[in-house]
Motif scaffolding. Structure first.
Motif, PDB file in Angstrom:
ATOM      1  N   GLU A  39      55.037  34.739  39.940  1.00  0.00           N
ATOM      2  CA  GLU A  39      54.740  34.533  38.517  1.00  0.00           C
ATOM      3  C   GLU A  39      53.361  33.920  38.325  1.00  0.00           C
ATOM      4  N   LYS A  40      53.028  32.954  39.168  1.00  0.00           N
ATOM      5  CA  LYS A  40      51.711  32.321  39.083  1.00  0.00           C
ATOM      6  C   LYS A  40      50.613  33.341  39.361  1.00  0.00           C
ATOM      7  N   ASN A  41      50.810  34.180  40.369  1.00  0.00           N
ATOM      8  CA  ASN A  41      49.813  35.205  40.700  1.00  0.00           C
ATOM      9  C   ASN A  41      49.660  36.233  39.588  1.00  0.00           C
ATOM     10  N   ALA A  42      50.765  36.644  39.000  1.00  0.00           N
ATOM     11  CA  ALA A  42      50.707  37.618  37.907  1.00  0.00           C
ATOM     12  C   ALA A  42      49.978  37.031  36.699  1.00  0.00           C
ATOM     13  N   LEU A  43      50.267  35.772  36.373  1.00  0.00           N
ATOM     14  CA  LEU A  43      49.579  35.106  35.263  1.00  0.00           C
ATOM     15  C   LEU A  43      48.096  34.974  35.569  1.00  0.00           C
ATOM     16  N   SER A  44      47.770  34.585  36.776  1.00  0.00           N
ATOM     17  CA  SER A  44      46.378  34.433  37.169  1.00  0.00           C
ATOM     18  C   SER A  44      45.640  35.760  37.038  1.00  0.00           C
ATOM     19  N   HIS A  45      46.251  36.828  37.524  1.00  0.00           N
ATOM     20  CA  HIS A  45      45.631  38.154  37.455  1.00  0.00           C
ATOM     21  C   HIS A  45      45.381  38.566  36.002  1.00  0.00           C
ATOM     22  N   ALA A  46      46.364  38.337  35.134  1.00  0.00           N
ATOM     23  CA  ALA A  46      46.211  38.698  33.723  1.00  0.00           C
ATOM     24  C   ALA A  46      45.115  37.865  33.055  1.00  0.00           C
ATOM     25  N   CYS A  47      45.030  36.586  33.402  1.00  0.00           N
ATOM     26  CA  CYS A  47      43.964  35.731  32.850  1.00  0.00           C
ATOM     27  C   CYS A  47      42.593  36.257  33.263  1.00  0.00           C
ATOM     28  N   VAL A  48      42.451  36.557  34.539  1.00  0.00           N
ATOM     29  CA  VAL A  48      41.171  37.064  35.053  1.00  0.00           C
ATOM     30  C   VAL A  48      40.831  38.391  34.389  1.00  0.00           C
ATOM     31  N   GLU A  49      41.826  39.256  34.255  1.00  0.00           N
ATOM     32  CA  GLU A  49      41.599  40.552  33.622  1.00  0.00           C
ATOM     33  C   GLU A  49      41.128  40.393  32.179  1.00  0.00           C
ATOM     34  N   LEU A  50      41.762  39.490  31.434  1.00  0.00           N
ATOM     35  CA  LEU A  50      41.366  39.268  30.044  1.00  0.00           C
ATOM     36  C   LEU A  50      39.966  38.668  29.972  1.00  0.00           C
ATOM     37  N   LEU A  51      39.712  37.668  30.781  1.00  0.00           N
ATOM     38  CA  LEU A  51      38.390  37.037  30.771  1.00  0.00           C
ATOM     39  C   LEU A  51      37.302  38.041  31.138  1.00  0.00           C
ATOM     40  N   ASN A  52      37.543  38.839  32.161  1.00  0.00           N
ATOM     41  CA  ASN A  52      36.557  39.836  32.568  1.00  0.00           C
ATOM     42  C   ASN A  52      36.331  40.878  31.475  1.00  0.00           C
ATOM     43  N   SER A  53      37.394  41.274  30.791  1.00  0.00           N
ATOM     44  CA  SER A  53      37.262  42.287  29.746  1.00  0.00           C
ATOM     45  C   SER A  53      36.431  41.786  28.565  1.00  0.00           C
ATOM     46  N   CYS A  54      36.334  40.465  28.445  1.00  0.00           N
ATOM     47  CA  CYS A  54      35.559  39.864  27.350  1.00  0.00           C
ATOM     48  C   CYS A  54      34.214  39.333  27.824  1.00  0.00           C
ATOM     49  N   GLY A  55      33.881  39.609  29.068  1.00  0.00           N
ATOM     50  CA  GLY A  55      32.599  39.156  29.603  1.00  0.00           C
ATOM     51  C   GLY A  55      32.547  37.664  29.886  1.00  0.00           C
ATOM     52  N   LYS A  56      33.701  37.050  30.082  1.00  0.00           N
ATOM     53  CA  LYS A  56      33.771  35.623  30.384  1.00  0.00           C
ATOM     54  C   LYS A  56      33.974  35.431  31.878  1.00  0.00           C
ATOM     55  N   ARG A  57      33.527  34.289  32.372  1.00  0.00           N
ATOM     56  CA  ARG A  57      33.664  34.020  33.803  1.00  0.00           C
ATOM     57  C   ARG A  57      35.079  33.545  34.127  1.00  0.00           C
ATOM     58  N   SER A  58      35.475  33.819  35.351  1.00  0.00           N
ATOM     59  CA  SER A  58      36.776  33.345  35.830  1.00  0.00           C
ATOM     60  C   SER A  58      36.555  32.614  37.145  1.00  0.00           C
ATOM     61  N   SER A  59      37.531  31.796  37.511  1.00  0.00           N
ATOM     62  CA  SER A  59      37.385  30.990  38.723  1.00  0.00           C
ATOM     63  C   SER A  59      38.348  31.416  39.820  1.00  0.00           C
ATOM     64  N   GLN A  60      39.289  32.290  39.499  1.00  0.00           N
ATOM     65  CA  GLN A  60      40.346  32.707  40.422  1.00  0.00           C
ATOM     66  C   GLN A  60      41.339  31.575  40.701  1.00  0.00           C
ATOM     67  N   LYS A  61      41.342  30.543  39.855  1.00  0.00           N
ATOM     68  CA  LYS A  61      42.323  29.458  39.938  1.00  0.00           C
ATOM     69  C   LYS A  61      43.104  29.494  38.634  1.00  0.00           C
ATOM     70  N   VAL A  62      44.404  29.658  38.734  1.00  0.00           N
ATOM     71  CA  VAL A  62      45.222  29.932  37.556  1.00  0.00           C
ATOM     72  C   VAL A  62      45.073  28.880  36.459  1.00  0.00           C
ATOM     73  N   ALA A  63      45.078  27.614  36.787  1.00  0.00           N
ATOM     74  CA  ALA A  63      44.994  26.567  35.759  1.00  0.00           C
ATOM     75  C   ALA A  63      43.654  26.612  35.040  1.00  0.00           C
ATOM     76  N   GLU A  64      42.577  26.796  35.785  1.00  0.00           N
ATOM     77  CA  GLU A  64      41.250  26.858  35.162  1.00  0.00           C
ATOM     78  C   GLU A  64      41.095  28.121  34.329  1.00  0.00           C
ATOM     79  N   ASP A  65      41.606  29.238  34.833  1.00  0.00           N
ATOM     80  CA  ASP A  65      41.497  30.482  34.071  1.00  0.00           C
ATOM     81  C   ASP A  65      42.374  30.451  32.825  1.00  0.00           C
ATOM     82  N   LEU A  66      43.536  29.817  32.923  1.00  0.00           N
ATOM     83  CA  LEU A  66      44.388  29.668  31.742  1.00  0.00           C
ATOM     84  C   LEU A  66      43.671  28.841  30.677  1.00  0.00           C
ATOM     85  N   TYR A  67      42.983  27.795  31.108  1.00  0.00           N
ATOM     86  CA  TYR A  67      42.213  26.986  30.162  1.00  0.00           C
ATOM     87  C   TYR A  67      41.091  27.817  29.527  1.00  0.00           C
TER      88      TYR A  67
END
Length: 115
Positions: A39-67
């Motif tokens: 579940e954590k990996n799936a959430l992390s992947h979705a966060c990264v995907e959303l951030l990337n689709s909007c041109g935002k940076r991601s950290s590959q760490k679920v808590a930071e990407d969720l923030y």
């Protein structure tokens, strides 16, 4: 001059609030709950995907990407296109699964009441 000092103080307080919120999310995920890895990996992947689709940076760490997703939604929701909305809908479902794990596994005995 006094007005500048007041403005600087307000900006510092705002920055402290932001840092505290980000840290609370990181502490929650790393210290106080047990979230299933899939579940954590799936959430992390979705966060990264959303951030990337909007041109935002991601950290590959679920808590930071969720923030970062939270900041995106609060401050720049208007930049989401149709693909971003689809990702967000999936992210919402994944977050609900993680939220259930958070609620069920939260261990208040590990909370440092002095911080």
């Amino acid at each position: 001059m006094n007005e500048d000092a007041d403005n600087l103080f307000d900006k510092r307080e705002e920055l402290n609030d932001i840092a505290s919120e980000k840290n609370r999310i990181k502490w929650l995920f790393s210290n106080y709950v047990n979230i299933r890895t899939d579940e954590k990996n799936a959430l992390s992947h979705a966060c990264v995907e959303l951030l990337n689709s909007c041109g935002k940076r991601s950290s590959q760490k679920v808590a930071e990407d969720l923030y970062q997703v939270r900041c995106l939604l609060v401050h720049k929701l208007y930049i989401l296109n149709d693909a971003g909305r689809v990702i967000l809908q999936r992210l919402n479902h994944l977050f609900l699964d993680v939220l259930i794990d958070i609620i069920l596994s939260f261990d208040a005995s590990r909370v440092d009441m002095e911080s």
